[in-house]
Design a protein around this motif. Structure first.
Motif, PDB file in Angstrom:
ATOM      1  N   VAL A 174      -4.327 -13.710 -21.140  1.00 27.39           N
ATOM      2  CA  VAL A 174      -3.613 -12.676 -21.894  1.00 27.39           C
ATOM      3  C   VAL A 174      -4.596 -11.836 -22.704  1.00 27.39           C
ATOM      4  CG1 VAL A 174      -1.944 -12.277 -23.751  1.00 27.39           C
ATOM      5  CG2 VAL A 174      -1.467 -13.995 -21.994  1.00 27.39           C
ATOM      6  N   ALA A 175      -5.555 -12.522 -23.326  1.00 29.12           N
ATOM      7  CA  ALA A 175      -6.545 -11.805 -24.131  1.00 29.12           C
ATOM      8  C   ALA A 175      -7.384 -10.872 -23.269  1.00 29.12           C
ATOM      9  CB  ALA A 175      -7.446 -12.796 -24.859  1.00 29.12           C
ATOM     10  N   LEU A 176      -7.710 -11.295 -22.050  1.00 32.28           N
ATOM     11  CA  LEU A 176      -8.481 -10.436 -21.154  1.00 32.28           C
ATOM     12  C   LEU A 176      -7.691  -9.183 -20.799  1.00 32.28           C
ATOM     13  CD1 LEU A 176     -10.992  -9.917 -19.477  1.00 32.28           C
ATOM     14  CD2 LEU A 176      -9.984 -11.290 -17.648  1.00 32.28           C
ATOM     15  N   ASP A 177      -6.397  -9.344 -20.492  1.00 32.62           N
ATOM     16  CA  ASP A 177      -5.554  -8.179 -20.216  1.00 32.62           C
ATOM     17  C   ASP A 177      -5.504  -7.249 -21.429  1.00 32.62           C
ATOM     18  OD1 ASP A 177      -4.997  -9.122 -17.691  1.00 32.62           O
ATOM     19  OD2 ASP A 177      -2.999  -9.896 -18.200  1.00 32.62           O
ATOM     20  N   LEU A 211       1.942  -7.017 -23.214  1.00 33.39           N
ATOM     21  CA  LEU A 211       0.937  -7.941 -22.693  1.00 33.39           C
ATOM     22  C   LEU A 211       0.939  -9.288 -23.399  1.00 33.39           C
ATOM     23  CD1 LEU A 211      -2.021  -5.409 -22.271  1.00 33.39           C
ATOM     24  CD2 LEU A 211      -0.452  -6.253 -20.513  1.00 33.39           C
ATOM     25  N   VAL A 212       1.179  -9.269 -24.706  1.00 32.63           N
ATOM     26  CA  VAL A 212       1.175 -10.531 -25.466  1.00 32.63           C
ATOM     27  C   VAL A 212       2.593 -11.053 -25.658  1.00 32.63           C
ATOM     28  CG1 VAL A 212       0.335 -11.686 -27.555  1.00 32.63           C
ATOM     29  CG2 VAL A 212      -0.925  -9.727 -26.636  1.00 32.63           C
ATOM     30  N   GLY A 213       3.574 -10.144 -25.664  1.00 30.95           N
ATOM     31  CA  GLY A 213       4.952 -10.564 -25.813  1.00 30.95           C
ATOM     32  C   GLY A 213       5.412 -10.714 -27.234  1.00 30.95           C
ATOM     33  N   VAL A 214       4.791  -9.937 -28.152  1.00 29.21           N
ATOM     34  CA  VAL A 214       5.163 -10.035 -29.558  1.00 29.21           C
ATOM     35  C   VAL A 214       5.866  -8.756 -29.990  1.00 29.21           C
ATOM     36  CG1 VAL A 214       3.153 -11.486 -30.021  1.00 29.21           C
ATOM     37  CG2 VAL A 214       2.991  -9.016 -30.409  1.00 29.21           C
ATOM     38  N   ARG A 215       6.489  -8.819 -31.164  1.00 30.16           N
ATOM     39  CA  ARG A 215       7.041  -7.632 -31.802  1.00 30.16           C
ATOM     40  C   ARG A 215       6.091  -7.292 -32.934  1.00 30.16           C
ATOM     41  NH1 ARG A 215      13.156  -8.126 -33.364  1.00 30.16           N
ATOM     42  NH2 ARG A 215      12.794  -5.903 -33.683  1.00 30.16           N
ATOM     43  N   PRO A 216       5.207  -6.340 -32.726  1.00 28.25           N
ATOM     44  CA  PRO A 216       4.143  -6.069 -33.718  1.00 28.25           C
ATOM     45  C   PRO A 216       4.652  -5.452 -34.996  1.00 28.25           C
ATOM     46  CG  PRO A 216       4.121  -4.400 -32.035  1.00 28.25           C
ATOM     47  CD  PRO A 216       5.144  -5.420 -31.608  1.00 28.25           C
ATOM     48  N   PRO A 217       4.070  -5.838 -36.122  1.00 26.90           N
ATOM     49  CA  PRO A 217       4.395  -5.147 -37.375  1.00 26.90           C
ATOM     50  C   PRO A 217       3.897  -3.713 -37.289  1.00 26.90           C
ATOM     51  CG  PRO A 217       2.496  -6.572 -37.665  1.00 26.90           C
ATOM     52  CD  PRO A 217       3.043  -6.852 -36.297  1.00 26.90           C
ATOM     53  N   GLY A 218       4.653  -2.803 -37.810  1.00 30.43           N
ATOM     54  CA  GLY A 218       4.258  -1.395 -37.763  1.00 30.43           C
ATOM     55  C   GLY A 218       5.039  -0.647 -36.704  1.00 30.43           C
TER      56      GLY A 218
END
Length: 222
Positions: A174-177, A211-218
């Motif tokens: 995931v980090a590579l993507d 790509l990571v599947g999170v809901r980012p702050p901001g």
């Protein structure tokens, strides 16, 4: 690193070029200081040239105000000097990334802060970024210190997963993507600045979501 200025010297200096400005001799025991000054001058020139092969040791010497032969006391050749400069560049960049991450909140906010800091740094030092990732030295030599960036990004992604803020997955993959996406957009912004680019924050948030599947702050608070 944020105070890097445009270089004053030409890379392809000839014997007719004016001599370096006079410079006082370093007191005994201060050879390391001269070495640091040579590396600093190299970073300024590389940031301006954006090409390691355009760099000449004569231009570096002129920037510092020393004889070209003095550079060879500290560095065997141009490759050795460029490697030392990029190693310091990377170290300073990593320090800034870590400070940006430490000032953020949860693991997602910290990962996002790292990515945004990288984008801002590239905006200030596009030349150094190109040399760090696109130089001939980079293609011919494994710049081992760059491995740390991949390891830190993987660890940041893993922390999001461990905290339950991202789906469990292979953090390294995931980090590579994620790195490929972020480096792709910052590189394109350097090389194709006239495209209708959205704010980098918006793109980073989309990368984190897709790509990571999170809901980012901001971009969208949970």
């Amino acid at each position: 690193m944020d105070e890097i200025s445009a270089a004053r010297g030409e890379a392809g200096e000839t014997p007719s070029t004016p001599k370096a400005r006079p410079r006082g001799r370093n007191p005994r025991g201060q050879g390391e200081r001269l070495r640091d000054e040579i590396v600093s001058a190299t970073l300024r020139l590389l940031d301006d040239l954006a090409d390691d092969e355009a760099l000449s040791l004569r231009a570096v010497a002129r920037e510092v105000g020393i004889a070209a032969t003095s550079v060879y006391i500290h560095f065997e050749d141009r490759d050795a000097l460029v490697y030392a400069a990029l190693e310091r560049c990377h170290r300073d960049l990593m320090r800034g990334l870590d400070e940006a991450e430490a000032a953020a909140g949860d693991p997602v906010a910290r990962l996002r802060a790292r990515l945004l800091f990288l984008g801002a740094w590239v905006g200030r030092h596009a030349g150094l970024y190109k040399v760090l990732h696109e130089s001939t030295l980079n293609r011919r030599t494994h710049l081992a210190f760059k491995d740390e960036l991949a390891e830190r990004t993987t660890a940041a992604v893993q922390r999001c997963m461990d905290a339950g803020l991202a789906p469990a997955d292979d953090a390294a993959a995931v980090a590579l993507d994620l790195r490929a996406a972020v480096h792709g957009t910052v590189s394109m912004r350097v090389n194709e600045p006239d495209l209708p680019w959205p704010p980098l924050e918006d793109q980073v948030d989309r990368f984190l979501t897709k790509l990571v599947g999170v809901r980012p702050p901001g971009g969208g608070h949970p």
